[in-house]
Motif scaffolding. Structure first.
Motif, mmCIF file in Angstrom:
data_model
loop_
_atom_site.group_PDB
_atom_site.id
_atom_site.type_symbol
_atom_site.label_atom_id
_atom_site.label_comp_id
_atom_site.label_asym_id
_atom_site.label_seq_id
_atom_site.Cartn_x
_atom_site.Cartn_y
_atom_site.Cartn_z
ATOM 1 N N ALA A 108 0.853 -1.186 0.000
ATOM 2 C CA ALA A 108 0.000 0.000 0.000
ATOM 3 C C ALA A 108 0.889 1.236 0.000
ATOM 4 N N PRO A 109 0.753 2.130 -0.981
ATOM 5 C CA PRO A 109 1.588 3.327 -1.011
ATOM 6 C C PRO A 109 1.559 4.109 0.297
ATOM 7 N N SER A 110 0.420 4.086 0.988
ATOM 8 C CA SER A 110 0.316 4.821 2.244
ATOM 9 C C SER A 110 1.301 4.313 3.288
ATOM 10 N N ASP A 111 1.720 3.042 3.142
ATOM 11 C CA ASP A 111 2.711 2.487 4.074
ATOM 12 C C ASP A 111 4.037 3.220 3.968
ATOM 13 N N VAL A 112 4.297 3.822 2.803
ATOM 14 C CA VAL A 112 5.510 4.605 2.602
ATOM 15 C C VAL A 112 5.231 6.085 2.818
ATOM 16 N N GLN A 127 2.642 7.959 4.351
ATOM 17 C CA GLN A 127 2.235 8.555 5.622
ATOM 18 C C GLN A 127 3.360 8.640 6.644
ATOM 19 N N PRO A 128 4.159 7.585 6.836
ATOM 20 C CA PRO A 128 5.284 7.727 7.770
ATOM 21 C C PRO A 128 6.265 8.816 7.352
ATOM 22 N N ALA A 129 6.472 8.969 6.036
ATOM 23 C CA ALA A 129 7.391 10.005 5.551
ATOM 24 C C ALA A 129 6.836 11.397 5.839
ATOM 25 N N LEU A 130 5.528 11.578 5.638
ATOM 26 C CA LEU A 130 4.916 12.873 5.938
ATOM 27 C C LEU A 130 4.933 13.156 7.431
ATOM 28 N N ASP A 131 4.647 12.143 8.238
ATOM 29 C CA ASP A 131 4.674 12.315 9.697
ATOM 30 C C ASP A 131 6.066 12.742 10.170
ATOM 31 N N ALA A 132 7.086 12.095 9.607
ATOM 32 C CA ALA A 132 8.464 12.422 9.999
ATOM 33 C C ALA A 132 8.815 13.852 9.600
ATOM 34 N N ARG A 166 10.893 13.819 -0.526
ATOM 35 C CA ARG A 166 10.474 13.520 -1.900
ATOM 36 C C ARG A 166 11.164 12.264 -2.424
ATOM 37 N N GLU A 167 12.433 12.090 -2.086
ATOM 38 C CA GLU A 167 13.155 10.899 -2.534
ATOM 39 C C GLU A 167 12.481 9.622 -2.055
ATOM 40 N N THR A 168 11.846 9.693 -0.891
ATOM 41 C CA THR A 168 11.176 8.528 -0.329
ATOM 42 C C THR A 168 9.831 8.267 -0.985
ATOM 43 N N ILE A 169 9.051 9.324 -1.199
ATOM 44 C CA ILE A 169 7.669 9.114 -1.644
ATOM 45 C C ILE A 169 7.486 9.152 -3.157
#
Length: 242
Positions: A77-81, A83-88, A231-234
């Motif tokens: 699920a893209p959100s698995d990547v 949402q944690p990146a946005l939270d951080a 951005r590199e992460t998502i």
């Protein structure tokens, strides 16, 4: 052992759409890994079905990787990547962070993480916005075609688009956008464009928004670097959310 595994996995990443097949000597030269190591690694991968070898001795990806790709596609699920990146990013920046995707001639906020400050910018997932105001909007609009931008200006009933065009020229040159009190009073924004996986089109933006006094001066370079790192992460998965 881990170093050997790292080297072997690095060889697999060389098999791309642009370069789908490799010979042993060719791959050894491209990677700087000793011929014997490359030969042994590719043979091992082929024996397990991760690679296949043709009659000329060249290797390409095998069906075992295809099978694993199907498993990943069904369970990832893209959100698995995302949402944690946005939270951080919200935690490190102290500001509200949000991902927006292009939809027609507008954009939609698809994911967000709120600032923990009492005084903060607020946006809701699913909120739609025009592309003519705010860093999150202009980071998208700047990289669209002339024809697309003209349609957006017409829809927004802009009598004179010269000023915004000058702003967008700077956004394209800088690779990011900073605005003050455009989308909302007392609010500043910073945003970077999100590119499609083939790097041909900007499909969205990653933005930070907060009170003007917190998004000024020395804070801007630090926050831009944080945006680029996130951005590199998502970016590799953002196409899956659209």
């Amino acid at each position: 052992m881990l170093k050997t595994l790292d080297s072997a996995l690095a060889l697999l990443t060389r098999f791309t759409v642009q370069e789908p097949t490799w010979g042993v000597r060719e791959l050894a030269k491209a990677t700087g890994i000793h011929y014997a190591v490359v030969h042994r690694a590719l043979a091992t991968f082929a024996a397990s079905g991760f690679l296949r070898q043709d009659s000329a001795g060249r290797y390409s990806l095998g069906l075992r990787l295809f099978e694993l790709g199907q498993v990943a596609h069904r369970t990832f699920a893209p959100s698995d990547v995302v949402q944690p990146a946005l939270d951080a990013l919200a935690q490190t920046s102290g500001e509200t962070v949000f991902l927006s995707l292009l939809d027609g001639t507008d954009a939609v906020c698809t994911d967000m993480a709120q600032s923990q400050h009492q005084l903060r910018f607020s946006i809701e997932s699913g909120q739609r916005f025009a592309l003519v105001a705010g860093a999150h909007a202009k980071a998208i609009l700047a990289f669209q075609s002339d024809e697309f931008r003209a349609g957006v200006y017409q829809q927004a009933r802009l009598a004179n688009s010269a000023e915004i065009e000058d702003q967008l020229t700077k956004v394209r040159a800088d690779g990011w956008c900073h605005t003050r009190e455009e989308a909302a009073a007392t609010v500043a924004g910073l945003a970077v464009p999100l590119w499609s996986r083939d790097r041909r089109n900007v499909v969205g933006s990653l933005g930070i928004a907060g009170p003007v006094q917190r998004l000024e001066g020395e804070a801007i370079p630090r926050l831009i670097e944080a945006l680029k790192k996130t951005r590199e992460t998502i970016e590799p998965v953002v196409g899956l959310t659209s």
